[in-house]
Design a protein around this motif. Structure first.
Motif, PDB file in Angstrom:
ATOM      1  N   ILE A  69       0.845  -1.188   0.000  1.00 26.63           N
ATOM      2  CA  ILE A  69       0.000   0.000   0.000  1.00 26.63           C
ATOM      3  C   ILE A  69       0.877   1.233   0.000  1.00 26.63           C
ATOM      4  CG2 ILE A  69      -0.180  -0.025   2.530  1.00 26.63           C
ATOM      5  CD1 ILE A  69      -3.012   1.157   2.195  1.00 26.63           C
ATOM      6  N   GLY A  70       0.512   2.203  -0.825  1.00 28.91           N
ATOM      7  CA  GLY A  70       1.351   3.389  -0.935  1.00 28.91           C
ATOM      8  C   GLY A  70       0.542   4.658  -1.105  1.00 28.91           C
ATOM      9  N   LEU A  71       1.209   5.763  -0.825  1.00 33.17           N
ATOM     10  CA  LEU A  71       0.608   7.087  -0.950  1.00 33.17           C
ATOM     11  C   LEU A  71       1.321   7.876  -2.033  1.00 33.17           C
ATOM     12  CD1 LEU A  71      -1.465   9.060   0.305  1.00 33.17           C
ATOM     13  CD2 LEU A  71       0.355   9.866   1.766  1.00 33.17           C
ATOM     14  N   ARG A  72       0.544   8.519  -2.876  1.00 32.76           N
ATOM     15  CA  ARG A  72       1.128   9.344  -3.937  1.00 32.76           C
ATOM     16  C   ARG A  72       1.344  10.759  -3.431  1.00 32.76           C
ATOM     17  NH1 ARG A  72      -2.866  10.116  -7.844  1.00 32.76           N
ATOM     18  NH2 ARG A  72      -2.978  12.361  -7.490  1.00 32.76           N
ATOM     19  N   PHE A  73       2.569  11.240  -3.550  1.00 29.09           N
ATOM     20  CA  PHE A  73       2.916  12.596  -3.161  1.00 29.09           C
ATOM     21  C   PHE A  73       3.073  13.439  -4.411  1.00 29.09           C
ATOM     22  CE2 PHE A  73       4.154  10.030   0.409  1.00 29.09           C
ATOM     23  CZ  PHE A  73       3.890  10.818   1.512  1.00 29.09           C
ATOM     24  N   ASN A  74       2.188  14.401  -4.562  1.00 31.77           N
ATOM     25  CA  ASN A  74       2.297  15.316  -5.691  1.00 31.77           C
ATOM     26  C   ASN A  74       3.377  16.358  -5.407  1.00 31.77           C
ATOM     27  OD1 ASN A  74       0.154  14.063  -7.045  1.00 31.77           O
ATOM     28  ND2 ASN A  74      -1.330  15.283  -5.922  1.00 31.77           N
ATOM     29  N   ASN A  75       4.096  16.738  -6.432  1.00 32.55           N
ATOM     30  CA  ASN A  75       5.155  17.731  -6.281  1.00 32.55           C
ATOM     31  C   ASN A  75       4.599  19.109  -6.579  1.00 32.55           C
ATOM     32  OD1 ASN A  75       7.424  19.315  -6.307  1.00 32.55           O
ATOM     33  ND2 ASN A  75       8.620  17.973  -7.627  1.00 32.55           N
ATOM     34  N   ASN A  76       4.028  19.750  -5.569  1.00 33.68           N
ATOM     35  CA  ASN A  76       3.472  21.090  -5.757  1.00 33.68           C
ATOM     36  C   ASN A  76       4.547  22.151  -5.940  1.00 33.68           C
ATOM     37  OD1 ASN A  76       0.881  20.053  -5.439  1.00 33.68           O
ATOM     38  ND2 ASN A  76       0.962  20.264  -3.224  1.00 33.68           N
ATOM     39  N   LEU A  77       5.787  21.792  -5.604  1.00 31.78           N
ATOM     40  CA  LEU A  77       6.889  22.744  -5.778  1.00 31.78           C
ATOM     41  C   LEU A  77       7.258  22.897  -7.240  1.00 31.78           C
ATOM     42  CD1 LEU A  77       9.170  21.332  -2.939  1.00 31.78           C
ATOM     43  CD2 LEU A  77       7.669  23.321  -2.790  1.00 31.78           C
ATOM     44  N   LYS A  78       6.991  21.848  -8.030  1.00 33.05           N
ATOM     45  CA  LYS A  78       7.356  21.820  -9.449  1.00 33.05           C
ATOM     46  C   LYS A  78       8.854  22.026  -9.641  1.00 33.05           C
ATOM     47  CE  LYS A  78       3.168  21.050 -10.629  1.00 33.05           C
ATOM     48  NZ  LYS A  78       2.794  19.667 -11.019  1.00 33.05           N
TER      49      LYS A  78
END
Length: 225
Positions: A69-78
């Protein structure tokens, strides 16, 4: 300069133990700026963390199912960076359930499908739980040189078989609610069949997610004073 990015993490499908909502906001160290070897650059740390909204847990897992099971971390810093630490938020494990080692993995996100694909760590990363109590565990992975790309990354946990050959093992991991489906699961060690159908919430547009945390750093050119 204090930067803190709160991300909300996620949750998975197996035995869930729910208790009445119990507000318990997780606290994180403020982001610091650290000067690294190159005198022209500074190392900026960012913390992607999660607020506990529900007091749920993934009680136990069958380690022979190849469940991950995993969590997706979006890169809001770009901005591209490196992963420095992973944070596990563990719930209390029942006394009758034995503990086992956890394998931590990192996956590249396909920008078109949003699904995890290629594994980013080339070596096995293992965490051995010390007790059955609830708490936070920070795992340093800087030596693995795992990139934090602009597409983000999936961080996952897998329960490995133990010496007792148990079909239900801990530690229990915390779950929470969030407004996005960020949790992905896979079975039978088949990395081509990730799905994000893990959800126990009965509220519209609210989804269960597994609670994980991520700390990354980027190198920025220092401003001329």
């Amino acid at each position: 300069m204090r930067n803190i990015i709160k991300y909300f993490l996620l949750f998975f499908t197996v035995l869930i133990s729910g208790q009445e909502l119990k507000k318990d906001t997780l606290k994180y160290t403020d982001i610091e700026t650290v000067i690294i070897n190159d005198k022209d650059y500074e190392k900026i740390d960012y913390s992607f963390a999660l607020k506990q909204e529900i007091n749920f847990r993934l009680k136990s897992v069958n380690p022979y199912s190849g469940y991950e099971i995993g969590l997706r971390f979006n890169n809001n810093l770009k901005q591209k960076g490196r992963i420095s630490n992973v944070i596990l938020y563990l719930h209390k494990t029942e006394s009758k359930v034995n503990l086992t080692n956890l394998e931590i993995n990192f996956y590249k996100i396909n920008p078109k499908t949003g699904l995890p694909e290629e594994k980013l760590n080339t070596q096995q990363i293992i965490y051995t739980p010390k007790n059955k109590r609830r708490g936070q565990v920070k795992i340093n992975v800087e030596n693995h040189h795992i990139p934090f790309s602009e597409e983000g990354v999936l961080v996952s946990v897998k329960w490995l078989p133990n010496e007792f050959k148990d079909v239900a093992v801990g530690p229990a991991i915390r779950l929470t609610n969030y407004t996005e489906k960020l949790t992905y699961v896979s079975f039978n060690n088949d990395m081509t069949k990730w799905n994000n159908r893990f959800n126990f919430s009965k509220k519209l547009d609210i989804y269960t997610n597994v609670m994980l945390g991520l700390e990354v750093y980027i190198k920025k050119k220092k401003k001329n004073e």
